[in-house]
Design an enzyme around this catalytic site. Structure first.
Site, PDB file in Angstrom:
ATOM      1  NE  ARG A  54      10.345  12.986 -26.505  1.00 13.04           N
ATOM      2  CZ  ARG A  54      10.608  13.334 -25.235  1.00 13.04           C
ATOM      3  NH1 ARG A  54      11.186  12.466 -24.436  1.00 13.04           N
ATOM      4  NH2 ARG A  54      10.285  14.516 -24.772  1.00 13.04           N
ATOM      5  CG  ASP A  87       8.863   5.738 -19.713  1.00 10.68           C
ATOM      6  OD1 ASP A  87       9.179   6.202 -18.591  1.00 10.68           O
ATOM      7  OD2 ASP A  87       9.169   6.301 -20.775  1.00 10.68           O
ATOM      8  CB  THR A 143       9.231   9.472 -15.225  1.00 11.39           C
ATOM      9  OG1 THR A 143       8.710   9.758 -16.523  1.00 11.39           O
ATOM     10  CG2 THR A 143       9.266   7.968 -15.042  1.00 11.39           C
ATOM     11  N   GLY A 170      12.739  15.328 -16.376  1.00 14.65           N
ATOM     12  CA  GLY A 170      11.455  16.012 -16.276  1.00 14.65           C
ATOM     13  C   GLY A 170      10.912  15.949 -14.861  1.00 14.65           C
ATOM     14  CG  ASP A 187      14.282   4.529 -18.312  1.00 16.89           C
ATOM     15  OD1 ASP A 187      14.484   3.745 -17.376  1.00 16.89           O
ATOM     16  OD2 ASP A 187      13.386   4.365 -19.143  1.00 16.89           O
ATOM     17  NE  ARG A 245      14.231  16.693 -20.430  1.00 15.71           N
ATOM     18  CZ  ARG A 245      13.580  15.679 -19.890  1.00 15.71           C
ATOM     19  NH1 ARG A 245      14.270  14.627 -19.475  1.00 15.71           N
ATOM     20  NH2 ARG A 245      12.274  15.705 -19.744  1.00 15.71           N
ATOM     21  CG  ASP A 298       6.384   9.650 -20.015  1.00 14.28           C
ATOM     22  OD1 ASP A 298       5.281  10.192 -20.203  1.00 14.28           O
ATOM     23  OD2 ASP A 298       7.454  10.133 -20.408  1.00 14.28           O
TER      24      ASP A 298
END
Length: 319
Positions: free
Chosen positions: A171, A129, A125, A11, A103, A72, A127
């Protein structure tokens, strides 16, 4: 070290262009020849390379998205394709590959490292994360986008005495929802890490309204619930019809914040310096406020969950 290549994968995140710019210009300053690979690992498998100079990356520092495009590529999980990509890089005499992404992007870089290709990953990213780093490029910009949107939604909920449900990205991790919920005064934040039943959501709304609150913001990370599911349940059990706003790709776009643009430049400088020092197969990580080079194997063992204190404070301040 003569030739390096750069790709952006997964992303898109605000600040990726700032990183590409810094990598190209710092690389050229240090005497390197820099190539860009279009559309991530998919472009690598298609041998889609372009030589980049200083002017090619002019005026992109404050642009969202990524000039290198992104995609992706599930087939890159296959060993055969990893070997093919490694051979393409060798044939082009690429001495190292810098990957910008999350990741999944780092997993691809680790796979190429096992094939003998020196790689470095810059975390990008929204997120926030990724294992191995406390901060990822794009998070601050996305956070400010969410807070700005919720502030506008709050005006309407206050004017009409309404309940508003705002769905944000996340997510598998609720970093964005928690920090945004804290910053914009959300009454409830639903995240994957802290399962909350919809009965509990309704109970909290009853308590809030009985205490005299006439409007509420419920922030939902996409990995916790679908926002319309939450809306339907509240409507059925409380006879309240909340508004629903799904922020979607709005969170991923736009010019990077000053923090994201600056961090992208600093991480890129660190990555180039590391390669020139003979270091590779590392993540350019933020640890305790400092940028460090963390070996992939070590980074994979360090994960940074949401802040329990921040999550609890949201409930305290919402009363």
């Amino acid at each position: 070290m003569k030739n390096i290549a750069i790709l952006t994968s997964g992303g898109d995140a605000p600040g990726m262009n700032a990183a590409v710019r810094a990598l190209v210009r710092k690389g050229i300053y240090e005497g390197l020849h820099v190539y860009g690979i279009s559309r991530g690992y998919e472009g690598l498998l298609k041998n889609d390379f372009e030589s980049l100079n200083r002017r090619d990356v002019g005026a992109i520092v404050n642009r969202g998205g990524t000039m290198l495009k992104t995609a992706r590529c599930t087939k890159f999980k296959e060993l055969e394709n990893q070997q093919k990509a490694a051979q393409i890089l060798r044939d082009r005499e690429i001495d190292a590959l810098v990957v910008i992404g999350g990741d999944g992007s780092m997993a691809g870089a680790m796979a190429l490292a096992k094939q003998g290709i020196p790689t470095i990953t810059i975390p990008g990213t929204i997120d926030n994360d990724m294992c191995g780093t406390e901060y990822t490029i794009g998070f601050d910009t996305a956070l400010n986008t969410v807070v700005d949107a919720v502030s506008k939604i709050r005006d309407t909920t206050t004017a009409h005495d309404r309940v508003a449900i705002v769905e944000v990205m996340g997510r598998s991790a609720g970093h964005l929802a928690v920090r945004a919920g804290l910053a914009c005064g959300a009454e409830m934040v639903l995240i994957p890490e802290k399962p909350m039943s919809l009965d509990e959501v309704c109970d909290q709304l009853r308590i809030s309204h009985n205490a005299g609150k006439t409007n509420s913001i419920i922030m939902v990370a996409e990995g916790a619930y679908h926002s319309f599911e939450v809306c339907g349940y509240i409507n059925k059990h409380l006879n309240i019809s909340p508004s629903v706003t799904v922020l979607g790709y709005l969170q991923r776009g736009g010019s990077p914040s000053a923090r994201d643009a600056a961090m992208a430049a600093l991480m890129s400088e660190k990555a180039i310096d590391a390669l020139l020092e003979g270091k590779s197969n590392c993540l350019t990580a933020v640890l305790n406020g400092k940028i460090e080079m963390v070996p992939y194997e070590e980074g994979c063992t360090r994960c940074y969950p949401i802040s329990e204190a921040e999550y609890e404070l949201i409930s305290v301040l919402a009363r």
